[in-house]
Motif scaffolding. Structure first.
Motif, PDB file in Angstrom:
ATOM      1  N   ASP A  19       0.844  -1.274   0.004  1.00 32.59           N
ATOM      2  CA  ASP A  19       0.024  -0.057   0.073  1.00 32.59           C
ATOM      3  C   ASP A  19       0.966   1.236   0.105  1.00 32.59           C
ATOM      4  O   ASP A  19       1.788   1.331   0.866  1.00 32.59           O
ATOM      5  N   VAL A  20       0.400   2.224  -0.901  1.00 31.41           N
ATOM      6  CA  VAL A  20       1.326   3.576  -0.953  1.00 31.41           C
ATOM      7  C   VAL A  20       0.074   4.729  -0.661  1.00 31.41           C
ATOM      8  O   VAL A  20      -0.981   4.639  -1.284  1.00 31.41           O
ATOM      9  N   ILE A  21       0.137   5.012   0.606  1.00 28.01           N
ATOM     10  CA  ILE A  21      -0.889   5.955   1.079  1.00 28.01           C
ATOM     11  C   ILE A  21      -0.455   7.448   1.323  1.00 28.01           C
ATOM     12  O   ILE A  21       0.610   7.633   1.987  1.00 28.01           O
ATOM     13  N   ALA A  22      -1.377   8.145   0.811  1.00 28.58           N
ATOM     14  CA  ALA A  22      -0.957   9.682   0.669  1.00 28.58           C
ATOM     15  C   ALA A  22      -2.087  10.587   0.796  1.00 28.58           C
ATOM     16  O   ALA A  22      -3.388  10.211   0.358  1.00 28.58           O
ATOM     17  N   ARG A  23      -2.015  11.765   1.301  1.00 28.26           N
ATOM     18  CA  ARG A  23      -3.206  12.819   1.239  1.00 28.26           C
ATOM     19  C   ARG A  23      -3.523  13.379  -0.120  1.00 28.26           C
ATOM     20  O   ARG A  23      -2.521  13.491  -0.708  1.00 28.26           O
TER      21      ARG A  23
END
Length: 333
Positions: A19-23
């Motif tokens: 998973d690559v999670i960003a705002r």
């Protein structure tokens, strides 16, 4: 037949994803034609484009079933995972992360294209997550990669509906079900998403009718999609008599479980601030299964699911950050 003692509480088969999670704001979603709050599959080119334009991100091993195992391991349960990665950097990241949680992971790596799967998750200020998944190597899990002894050494085989889509892992999961049933073990299945149900409704209903699923996890939208009934209660009534354990989450309205015809309910756990809803259903399943294997009442198993889901939505990412064993003691006693 007499069951041998179980080495594992739960063994799961699912997508091995980083998973690559960003705002992100709504304008970013609009620019890239992304459906807010949805999950779409993307090709390698789109995955690279989104990754290059995302802001600062957190990268961690993910995948629905793997997230559920992370929760189970945090509760102190013994777990193993089966999933396909490539022999590349993200494959190494996935393997390191899941083993660091104490979860056994021995699936042979793939040496050919495509690369390891990744899910690019944009979280908007209202805590909605928009997921863009490149499934990569995870779609090529062969039945030959299964360890029969390992599957038969687990109390519960947990299967991720998302992985039912590609042919090769679907065949592997059918083989795994046969292994588990041969050993008298339980099979749990999570429906995962409406789009999966739309493509495989007949398969899922057939497995239910054949008695292959002992524990079915769904949310309110998914159970309606499975039955093609608009009314939630009617949908539940259509499925509950056909599975020994039916668990349905209903977001802010809590969750229900019907076990051998008896209905139990729990409200959603109170959350001071919802940050990211990624993994809420996965962690609910982890809490419920923990209670199930520990012999808790259905009500307490549901409460444990709600506790785990509340913890994971209070921060970014689909893996627990607080000590779930301590939360269990604090909130359940």
């Amino acid at each position: 037949m007499t069951q041998s003692p179980a080495k594992y509480d739960v063994i799961a088969i699912g997508n091995a994803i980083v998973d690559v999670i960003a705002r992100a704001d709504d304008a970013f979603l609009a620019t890239h034609a992304l459906t807010k709050g949805g999950m779409q599959l993307v090709d390698a080119e789109m995955a690279e484009l989104l990754y290059s334009e995302m802001g600062a991100a957190v990268e961690i091993s993910g995948g629905s079933a793997a997230n559920t195992l992370a929760g189970l391991a945090a509760f102190g349960k013994s777990c193993a995972f089966i999933g396909q990665v490539r022999d590349d950097q993200l494959g190494q990241v996935f393997a390191h992360d899941i083993r660091a949680l104490g979860i056994d992971f021995d699936t042979p790596v793939r040496t050919a294209e495509p690369p390891t799967a990744r899910c690019l998750i944009m979280v908007t200020p209202d805590a909605q997550r928009t997921m863009n998944t490149f499934l990569g190597a995870s779609q090529f899990l062969p039945a030959q990669a299964l360890d029969k002894d390992m599957i038969q050494a687990a109390q519960i085989l947990y299967l991720e509906g998302y992985l039912w889509d590609p042919e090769e892992p679907r065949a592997a999961m059918r083989t795994a079900i046969a292994y588990a049933k041969e050993a008298g073990r339980k099979v749990a299945f999570t429906l995962s998403a409406d789009f999966v149900i739309a493509r495989h409704r007949a398969d899922f209903l057939a497995m239910i009718e054949e008695g292959l699923i002992d524990i079915l996890f769904s949310n309110d939208d998914e159970i309606r999609a499975l039955t093609e009934l608009d009314d939630f209660e009617a949908a539940v009534a259509a499925i509950a008599p056909k599975v020994p354990v039916l668990v349905c989450t209903c977001g802010e309205n809590g969750a229900i479980a019907i076990v051998d015809g008896v209905r139990s309910e729990t409200p959603a756990a109170v959350v001071e601030r919802i940050v990211d809803t990624t993994g809420a259903g996965d962690l609910f399943a982890a809490g419920f299964l923990t209670g199930y294997v520990d012999g808790l009442s259905v009500e307490d198993s549901l409460k444990l699911g709600a506790i785990a889901a509340a913890e994971v939505i209070s921060h970014y990412g689909a893996r627990p950050e607080e000590d779930l064993k301590l939360l269990r003691v604090k909130k359940l006693g």
